[in-house]
Design an enzyme around this catalytic site. Structure first.
Site, short mmCIF file in Angstrom:
data_model
loop_
_atom_site.label_atom_id
_atom_site.label_comp_id
_atom_site.label_asym_id
_atom_site.label_seq_id
_atom_site.Cartn_x
_atom_site.Cartn_y
_atom_site.Cartn_z
N ASP A 40 0.82 -1.21 0.00
CA ASP A 40 0.00 0.00 0.00
C ASP A 40 0.86 1.27 0.00
O ASP A 40 0.49 2.27 -0.61
CB ASP A 40 -0.93 0.00 1.20
CG ASP A 40 -2.14 -0.90 1.00
OD1 ASP A 40 -2.33 -1.40 -0.13
OD2 ASP A 40 -2.90 -1.11 1.97
N GLY A 41 2.01 1.25 0.70
CA GLY A 41 2.87 2.42 0.71
C GLY A 41 3.37 2.77 -0.68
O GLY A 41 3.41 3.94 -1.08
N ASN A 55 -4.28 8.82 1.80
CA ASN A 55 -4.79 8.24 3.04
C ASN A 55 -5.21 9.33 4.01
O ASN A 55 -6.38 9.45 4.34
CB ASN A 55 -3.74 7.35 3.70
CG ASN A 55 -3.91 5.89 3.37
OD1 ASN A 55 -4.85 5.49 2.69
ND2 ASN A 55 -3.00 5.06 3.84
N ASP A 56 -4.23 10.11 4.49
CA ASP A 56 -4.57 11.05 5.55
C ASP A 56 -3.50 12.12 5.75
O ASP A 56 -2.34 11.95 5.38
CB ASP A 56 -4.81 10.31 6.87
CG ASP A 56 -3.74 9.26 7.16
OD1 ASP A 56 -2.55 9.59 7.12
OD2 ASP A 56 -4.11 8.10 7.42
N ALA A 66 -6.93 2.92 7.49
CA ALA A 66 -5.54 3.07 7.92
C ALA A 66 -5.51 3.68 9.33
O ALA A 66 -6.15 3.16 10.24
CB ALA A 66 -4.78 3.93 6.90
N TYR A 67 -4.79 4.78 9.52
CA TYR A 67 -4.65 5.41 10.84
C TYR A 67 -6.02 5.74 11.44
O TYR A 67 -6.27 5.52 12.63
CB TYR A 67 -3.80 6.67 10.69
CG TYR A 67 -3.28 7.30 11.96
CD1 TYR A 67 -3.49 6.74 13.21
CD2 TYR A 67 -2.55 8.49 11.89
CE1 TYR A 67 -3.00 7.34 14.36
CE2 TYR A 67 -2.04 9.09 13.03
CZ TYR A 67 -2.28 8.52 14.27
OH TYR A 67 -1.78 9.12 15.39
N SER A 120 -7.59 2.75 13.12
CA SER A 120 -6.97 2.40 14.40
C SER A 120 -7.39 3.35 15.51
O SER A 120 -7.33 3.01 16.69
CB SER A 120 -5.44 2.39 14.28
OG SER A 120 -4.93 3.70 14.13
N ALA A 123 -7.31 8.87 20.64
CA ALA A 123 -7.18 8.92 22.10
C ALA A 123 -7.56 10.29 22.64
O ALA A 123 -6.78 10.95 23.35
CB ALA A 123 -5.76 8.54 22.53
#
Length: 285
Positions: free
Chosen positions: A70-71, A139-140, A181-182, A185, A204
């Site tokens: 993916d990278g 992605n982000d 992705a991130y 999570s 978080a």
């Protein structure tokens, strides 16, 4: 007449891509096609691909093939952002979301593409301007706390409306592609890449409100680093590209259809179930 006269290669920096490259070169020789690659990448492999710079690779290729995971696919998509050239992802290791095939399927897949037997999955990007430099992510873009320098305290303003302030480990602005992705999570939703949406997800969060926002593609979102925040790192598709201090702002906008990914039959949901090991509740089995 086939559509592929020139194949461009983008390689993973470490994984062994010799077998895949040899397959592409044999296919190209049979078809009378040209194979191009970046000098620093094809130069480390004994092959006959023609070394060219990034601009020539993008200009000349009828098809760009990302060999890796993916990278590598994200890097390939950023190279071609805004162009109609199709991108094929070939998996050289761990199963990814963006790679469509394994090496053993490569020759047949190239012939299918050459015969126009494939579909295109448009992928939205997001873009911003950091320190006078334009950046693009598929992605982000994430504002992330630096260990020892305090929390990320960020005001989120979508479409000019002050909405919420987060104190968190990070605030992530993600595309639908980046939802697995991130963002995932951090507790964000899984979003089909067919949905052109921008996600804003705290990681978080030190707050009773820790929900993700889902914004339409035609609304910009501004993130302001608040006076109580520590210094933050800005990650674009996982790479640190800048740092921000209290008072700094970042505005992120969607770029619909910025890349064209080749698909030959697999679905997003099949890939998501395998990659994320989605099994559901034991009580429902």
């Amino acid at each position: 007449m086939g559509m592929v006269g020139t194949v461009g290669l983008v390689l993973h920096p470490q994984r062994d891509s010799k077998k895949a490259i040899d397959t592409i070169l044999r296919w190209a020789a049979d078809k009378g096609a040209t194979v191009l690659g970046l000098p620093e990448e094809v130069g480390r492999i004994d092959c006959t691909a023609v070394p060219v710079d990034a601009d020539a690779l993008v200009e000349r290729a009828d098809l760009l093939v990302g060999l890796g995971g993916d990278g590598t696919m994200l890097r390939t998509m950023r190279l071609l952002a805004g162009r109609p050239t199709p991108i094929l992802g070939v998996n050289l290791g761990k199963l990814g979301f963006l790679a469509e095939i394994d090496v053993d399927e490569l020759a047949g897949t190239l012939s299918a593409i050459d015969d126009h037997r494939y579909t295109i999955e448009p992928r939205m990007a997001i873009k911003s301007r950091l320190g006078g430099t334009d950046v693009t992510a598929f992605n982000d873009i994430a504002l992330v706390r630096i260990p020892g320098e305090g929390l990320a305290a960020i005001a989120v303003t979508p479409a000019g409306s002050d909405f919420v302030r987060f104190a968190a480990d990070a605030v992530i602005v993600a595309t639908s592609t980046g939802s697995t992705a991130y963002s995932f999570s951090a507790g964000g939703p899984i979003v089909s890449p067919r949905v052109e949406a921008v996600l804003v997800v705290p990681a978080a969060a030190h707050s009773s409100f820790n929900r993700a926002l889902v914004l339409p593609a035609d609304e910009e979102v501004t993130l302001e680093v608040l006076p109580t925040s520590g210094r933050l790192a800005v990650e674009v598709d996982g790479a640190v590209v800048a740092h921000l201090c209290p008072g700094d702002t970042v505005t992120v906008a969607a770029w619909p259809g910025a890349a064209k990914v080749v698909r030959l039959g697999t679905t997003f949901y099949e890939r998501a179930r395998r990659k994320l090991r989605v099994d559901g509740s034991a009580e429902a089995l």
